[in-house]
Design a protein around this motif. Structure first.
Motif, mmCIF file in Angstrom:
data_model
loop_
_atom_site.group_PDB
_atom_site.id
_atom_site.type_symbol
_atom_site.label_atom_id
_atom_site.label_comp_id
_atom_site.label_asym_id
_atom_site.label_seq_id
_atom_site.Cartn_x
_atom_site.Cartn_y
_atom_site.Cartn_z
ATOM 1 N N SER A 8 75.928 61.728 89.474
ATOM 2 C CA SER A 8 74.956 61.001 88.560
ATOM 3 C C SER A 8 74.260 59.897 89.364
ATOM 4 O O SER A 8 73.371 59.609 89.436
ATOM 5 C CB SER A 8 75.472 60.635 87.269
ATOM 6 O OG SER A 8 76.579 59.840 87.614
ATOM 7 N N LEU A 9 75.174 59.381 90.353
ATOM 8 C CA LEU A 9 74.840 58.168 91.284
ATOM 9 C C LEU A 9 73.571 58.579 92.198
ATOM 10 O O LEU A 9 72.773 58.296 92.456
ATOM 11 C CB LEU A 9 75.988 57.736 92.011
ATOM 12 C CG LEU A 9 76.882 56.740 91.414
ATOM 13 C CD1 LEU A 9 78.430 56.585 92.072
ATOM 14 C CD2 LEU A 9 76.363 55.160 91.149
ATOM 15 N N GLY A 67 70.161 59.695 90.403
ATOM 16 C CA GLY A 67 69.329 58.296 90.369
ATOM 17 C C GLY A 67 68.395 58.386 91.300
ATOM 18 O O GLY A 67 67.449 57.613 90.966
ATOM 19 N N THR A 120 75.169 65.621 87.569
ATOM 20 C CA THR A 120 75.672 64.912 86.753
ATOM 21 C C THR A 120 77.019 65.386 86.420
ATOM 22 O O THR A 120 77.350 66.714 85.868
ATOM 23 C CB THR A 120 75.173 64.681 85.538
ATOM 24 O OG1 THR A 120 73.945 63.810 85.729
ATOM 25 C CG2 THR A 120 75.685 63.569 84.549
ATOM 26 N N THR A 145 83.356 59.682 91.814
ATOM 27 C CA THR A 145 83.796 58.986 90.523
ATOM 28 C C THR A 145 84.218 59.598 89.455
ATOM 29 O O THR A 145 85.021 59.222 88.460
ATOM 30 C CB THR A 145 82.533 58.189 90.240
ATOM 31 O OG1 THR A 145 81.963 57.494 91.416
ATOM 32 C CG2 THR A 145 82.585 56.948 89.479
ATOM 33 N N GLN A 179 74.320 48.701 86.536
ATOM 34 C CA GLN A 179 74.059 49.167 84.958
ATOM 35 C C GLN A 179 74.952 48.805 84.006
ATOM 36 O O GLN A 179 76.153 48.263 84.568
ATOM 37 C CB GLN A 179 74.164 50.729 84.747
ATOM 38 C CG GLN A 179 73.067 51.360 85.636
ATOM 39 C CD GLN A 179 71.761 51.976 84.993
ATOM 40 O OE1 GLN A 179 71.482 51.156 83.876
ATOM 41 N NE2 GLN A 179 71.144 52.817 85.458
ATOM 42 N N TYR A 200 79.335 50.912 86.799
ATOM 43 C CA TYR A 200 79.188 51.643 87.918
ATOM 44 C C TYR A 200 77.807 52.429 88.320
ATOM 45 O O TYR A 200 77.908 52.640 89.689
ATOM 46 C CB TYR A 200 80.416 52.434 88.036
ATOM 47 C CG TYR A 200 80.477 53.632 87.064
ATOM 48 C CD1 TYR A 200 80.153 54.928 87.371
ATOM 49 C CD2 TYR A 200 80.850 53.784 85.826
ATOM 50 C CE1 TYR A 200 80.221 56.022 86.745
ATOM 51 C CE2 TYR A 200 80.949 54.936 84.875
ATOM 52 C CZ TYR A 200 80.482 56.050 85.334
ATOM 53 O OH TYR A 200 80.284 57.278 84.751
ATOM 54 N N HIS A 201 77.026 52.877 87.291
ATOM 55 C CA HIS A 201 75.930 53.257 87.726
ATOM 56 C C HIS A 201 74.996 52.229 88.157
ATOM 57 O O HIS A 201 75.256 50.871 88.156
ATOM 58 C CB HIS A 201 75.072 53.928 86.546
ATOM 59 C CG HIS A 201 75.833 55.167 86.093
ATOM 60 N ND1 HIS A 201 76.847 55.682 85.349
ATOM 61 C CD2 HIS A 201 75.633 56.361 87.039
ATOM 62 C CE1 HIS A 201 77.156 56.940 85.390
ATOM 63 N NE2 HIS A 201 76.466 57.522 86.202
ATOM 64 N N TYR A 203 70.008 50.999 94.223
ATOM 65 C CA TYR A 203 69.363 51.856 95.320
ATOM 66 C C TYR A 203 68.677 51.450 96.544
ATOM 67 O O TYR A 203 68.829 52.066 97.633
ATOM 68 C CB TYR A 203 68.518 52.881 94.500
ATOM 69 C CG TYR A 203 69.513 53.984 93.675
ATOM 70 C CD1 TYR A 203 69.978 55.018 94.054
ATOM 71 C CD2 TYR A 203 69.484 53.512 92.158
ATOM 72 C CE1 TYR A 203 70.789 55.778 93.001
ATOM 73 C CE2 TYR A 203 70.203 54.070 91.296
ATOM 74 C CZ TYR A 203 71.047 55.294 91.996
ATOM 75 O OH TYR A 203 71.815 56.108 91.120
#
Length: 216
Positions: free
Chosen positions: A38-39, A42, A59, A100, A194, A198-199, A205
């Motif tokens: 999921s990182l 993004g 994800t 993660t 976030q 962790y996001h 970015y």
């Protein structure tokens, strides 16, 4: 151990990592692909400019999903097998960030490293002319370990040292994203995080892309 006149010290991601070297513009990534969880999603969700790179973000996945050729869901293209998409594209560079999701419980992480090694072998076979970049698992905010007991600074640093050694062994380049995303305590910079700790927010970015542009 000593090799000839050189003294070789124990692995440490700060030594193995790719050092800064000049600056490329975003067109450098036009023939690149990004593989991750999921990182990496993004980059698509926030429409981060990566010069037209192929984003293979899924994800919830870890290296085992890639090795097992599981059907994974791209937020852009729908269900696919990551290795098939990469093999069809034959990117010149591939940036990998996985870990993660499968490391959130504390304890032995040897199976994660085993899958990571297998994944790099399979990718190298499918992409013989691709430069592979292994990106470190990213730092997190200190409170993350309350919900995910495996995601704390000391453990992530240990795992990243292991990943840097695997990257060296497999002829890949290791990128230490902590240089771009961690504060002086080794935690994810608060302004980049976030609410889940962790996001990343778009500012995170931007720092990540800037780091990639100066570490090619």
């Amino acid at each position: 151990q000593t090799a000839g006149a050189y003294s070789v010290r124990a692995y440490d991601s700060s030594v193995i990592r790719q050092p800064a070297c000049g600056q490329v513009d975003l067109s450098y990534f036009s023939d690149a692909a990004f593989l991750g969880d999921s990182l990496t999603v993004g980059f698509s969700d926030y429409q981060i400019n990566l010069g037209g790179a192929l984003i293979c973000g899924y994800t919830g996945v870890g290296p085992d999903a890639i090795v097992n050729r599981s059907a994974v869901k791209s937020s852009v293209r729908g269900p696919e097998v990551a290795l098939d998409v990469l093999a069809a594209a034959q990117p010149k560079k591939l940036y990998i960030l996985l870990g993660t999701n499968v490391l959130n419980r504390d304890g032995d992480y040897s199976s994660f490293l085993t899958y990571y090694r297998l994944m790099l072998d399979m990718i190298s076979q499918a992409l013989p002319n691709t430069q592979i970049y292994v990106q470190s698992i990213t730092p997190v905010r200190p409170e993350v370990s309350q919900k995910s007991p495996g995601l704390y600074k000391q453990r992530l640093c240990e795992i990243n040292d292991a990943l840097s050694a695997i990257a060296l062994e497999k002829g890949c380049t290791f990128l230490n994203l902590w240089e771009a995303l961690a504060d002086e305590n080794g935690d994810l910079i608060a302004e980049y995080a976030q609410p889940d700790g962790y996001h990343l927010l778009p500012a995170g970015y931007d720092a990540w892309v800037e780091y990639l542009c100066t570490h090619t």
